[in-house]
Design an enzyme around this catalytic site. Structure first.
Site, mmCIF file in Angstrom:
data_model
loop_
_atom_site.group_PDB
_atom_site.id
_atom_site.type_symbol
_atom_site.label_atom_id
_atom_site.label_comp_id
_atom_site.label_asym_id
_atom_site.label_seq_id
_atom_site.Cartn_x
_atom_site.Cartn_y
_atom_site.Cartn_z
ATOM 1 N NE ARG A 36 -4.356 -1.505 1.727
ATOM 2 C CZ ARG A 36 -5.280 -1.933 2.576
ATOM 3 N NH1 ARG A 36 -5.098 -1.812 3.885
ATOM 4 N NH2 ARG A 36 -6.401 -2.459 2.137
ATOM 5 C CE LYS A 197 -23.134 -17.888 5.275
ATOM 6 N NZ LYS A 197 -23.340 -17.334 6.623
ATOM 7 N N GLY A 354 -11.370 -9.441 -1.249
ATOM 8 C CA GLY A 354 -10.238 -9.989 -0.502
ATOM 9 C C GLY A 354 -9.853 -11.393 -0.943
ATOM 10 N N GLY A 377 -14.080 -3.437 0.581
ATOM 11 C CA GLY A 377 -15.446 -2.945 0.744
ATOM 12 C C GLY A 377 -15.854 -1.900 -0.284
HETATM 13 P P1 ADP Z 1 -14.392 -12.045 -1.630
HETATM 14 O O1 ADP Z 1 -13.612 -11.940 -0.326
HETATM 15 O O2 ADP Z 1 -13.478 -12.052 -2.818
HETATM 16 O O3 ADP Z 1 -15.488 -11.015 -1.729
HETATM 17 P P2 ADP Z 1 -16.101 -14.133 -0.573
HETATM 18 O O4 ADP Z 1 -15.624 -13.822 0.814
HETATM 19 O O5 ADP Z 1 -17.491 -13.779 -0.902
HETATM 20 O O6 ADP Z 1 -15.097 -13.504 -1.651
HETATM 21 O O7 ADP Z 1 -15.983 -15.691 -0.859
HETATM 22 C C1 ADP Z 1 -14.850 -16.448 -0.577
HETATM 23 C C2 ADP Z 1 -15.193 -17.682 0.226
HETATM 24 O O8 ADP Z 1 -16.158 -18.496 -0.424
HETATM 25 C C3 ADP Z 1 -13.979 -18.543 0.401
HETATM 26 O O9 ADP Z 1 -13.702 -18.668 1.789
HETATM 27 C C4 ADP Z 1 -14.387 -19.890 -0.195
HETATM 28 O O10 ADP Z 1 -13.886 -20.999 0.514
HETATM 29 C C5 ADP Z 1 -15.887 -19.826 -0.097
HETATM 30 N N1 ADP Z 1 -16.502 -20.779 -1.019
HETATM 31 C C6 ADP Z 1 -16.516 -20.760 -2.343
HETATM 32 N N2 ADP Z 1 -17.149 -21.827 -2.842
HETATM 33 C C7 ADP Z 1 -17.551 -22.563 -1.801
HETATM 34 C C8 ADP Z 1 -18.272 -23.808 -1.655
HETATM 35 N N3 ADP Z 1 -18.702 -24.472 -2.720
HETATM 36 N N4 ADP Z 1 -18.517 -24.269 -0.410
HETATM 37 C C9 ADP Z 1 -18.076 -23.562 0.661
HETATM 38 N N5 ADP Z 1 -17.404 -22.399 0.605
HETATM 39 C C10 ADP Z 1 -17.149 -21.913 -0.605
#
Ligand code: ADP
Ligand code: MG
Length: 395
Positions: A36, A197, A354, A377
């Site tokens: 950063r 989710k 992230g 965010g």
């Molecule tokens: P970002 O941080 O890039 O916004 P998210 O936090 O929404 O992404 O999603 C990342 C998480 O989703 C990871 O921890 C990953 O393990 C989980 N994930 C992805 N696919 C699955 C799955 N099929 N079952 C459980 N967890 C999952």
């Protein structure tokens, strides 16, 4: 563009308050990752080259309005000196006499680093009095902290309302990349949305279906869409109470001509752990005692085809549980396909989030993407179609 850049400002002889994100990871008082800090160097150098005296405003960690010595920006000073190769004068407060003394002590070409803005309770409340005290220190405001732009704080939106303001080089690059991906993109546009989710990405999905031509839904959230269509997903992560919402998104997509792509094959396992015994089956064949941890090779091949037919890609969220091998396979393969097309100048690719950035780095694909946002965010809120107060204030 609704915002000004450094090019639009007369800066010779001016004191420029420059909001930066140098909220770097630290262990035992030593910066462990200076990325950063490296990223603000072009803005600082550009301002100095234009004859400005640069005064850095920044937050560090979460002191919540109190002076917390471990969260002092003094601990970042050495890393800043190393990155800039310039004298850095530290001001022990971001307003008032200590700040003024540091600014007058610094010569043009030196950089002033003021103490953590979040030591003041008014920072996160966007207190007009605090913003006015900050604004009194300089002639011009430059915001280079896109990652802090989704919050209206005194040192972001507050000061910008009081001084002539512009985006710094980093902010400018980020805004241009995001504009190119969603604001006024070259079509067709594909969005990849994965992750755990649906509930955390509802607004994002709702905004995207009205704007993109193809929406790829992957990761855990795809399971919720499968359940909504009556497909059983065994022990997979799925938000069954979100099924109706998922169907609404599918309907909204249909109405706006956005094609939704769900997995056609899946990789299933009985345990959520690295190296767990697994098998690849059709999307309708998840065993009752198994969970879906990744998309299968047919899904990846279909995605690569979609990517080939598109000109712009925007990506947030991994396609599987990428942290545990071998369930990173689909994410890696899709990331590399996007990287190849980008390198061949057939695709503009923008990604953020992230875990997404970690996944694309792991795939060795990040450096070939057109733009990787590390703003967290702020990137997500921008994907949700929200106006970011820190950006709006530059208008
Ligand atoms: P970002 O941080 O890039 O916004 P998210 O936090 O929404 O992404 O999603 C990342 C998480 O989703 C990871 O921890 C990953 O393990 C989980 N994930 C992805 N696919 C699955 C799955 N099929 N079952 C459980 N967890 C999952
Ligand atoms: Mg995450």
């Amino acid at each position: 563009m609704a915002w000004k850049t450094i090019d639009d400002m007369g800066l010779a002889g001016k004191t420029v308050l420059t909001r930066v994100d140098i909220n770097v990871p630290m262990e035992n008082g030593v910066v462990t990752d200076a990325t950063r800090i490296q990223k603000i160097v072009p803005t600082v150098e550009d301002l100095i080259a234009r004859g400005a005296k640069v005064v850095l405003l920044a937050h560090f960690d979460r002191p919540k309005g109190k002076v917390v010595p471990e969260m002092s920006l003094i601990h970042v000073k050495a890393a800043l000196v190393a990155a800039l190769g310039r004298k850095v004068v530290f001001g022990s407060d971001c307003v008032g006499d200590a700040a003024k003394a540091a600014i007058s002590e610094a010569a043009q070409g030196d950089v002033v680093l003021l103490e953590n803005t979040r030591f003041h309770g008014g920072e996160e409340k966007n207190d007009p009095k605090l913003a006015a005290e900050m604004a009194a220190l300089g002639d011009v405001f430059v915001n280079d902290a896109f990652s802090a732009a989704h919050r209206a704080h005194a040192s972001t939106a507050g000061v910008a309302a009081l001084l002539p303001s512009a985006a710094g080089r980093l902010m400018e690059a980020e805004l241009k990349a995001l504009e190119a991906a969603l604001g006024d993109p070259v079509r067709p546009v594909v969005a990849v949305v994965g992750g755990a989710k649906v509930s955390t990405k509802l607004e994002l999905l709702g905004n995207l279906v009205g704007r993109v031509d193809h929406l790829v839904i992957g990761g855990g959230m795809a399971n919720t869409f499968l359940v909504a269509q009556g497909i059983e997903v065994g022990k997979s992560l799925a938000e069954r109470d979100m099924a109706a919402t998922a169907l609404e998104i599918v309907e909204k997509a249909k109405a706006s001509g956005c094609v939704i792509h769900l997995p056609v094959d899946i990789v299933v396992a009985r345990e959520f752990k690295a190296g767990a015994a697994n098998e690849t089956v059709g999307v309708k064949d998840c065993p009752k005692d198994a969970m879906i941890l990744d998309a299968g090779p047919k899904t990846v091949a279909a995605l690569a085809k979609v990517f080939e037919g598109c000109k712009t890609l925007i990506w947030n969220g991994p396609l599987g549980a990428f942290e545990i091998e071998p369930f990173n396979a689909a994410t890696n393969a899709a990331a590399r396909a996007a990287a190849r097309l980008t390198k061949a100048e057939k695709l503009v690719s923008v990604a953020g989030g992230g875990d997404t950035v970690a996944a694309l780095n792991q795939a060795g694909a990040a450096s070939d993407f057109t733009f990787i946002s590390t703003a967290g965010g702020a990137f997500l809120e921008w994907m949700e179609g929200k106006t970011l107060p820190g950006v709006a204030a530059l208008g």
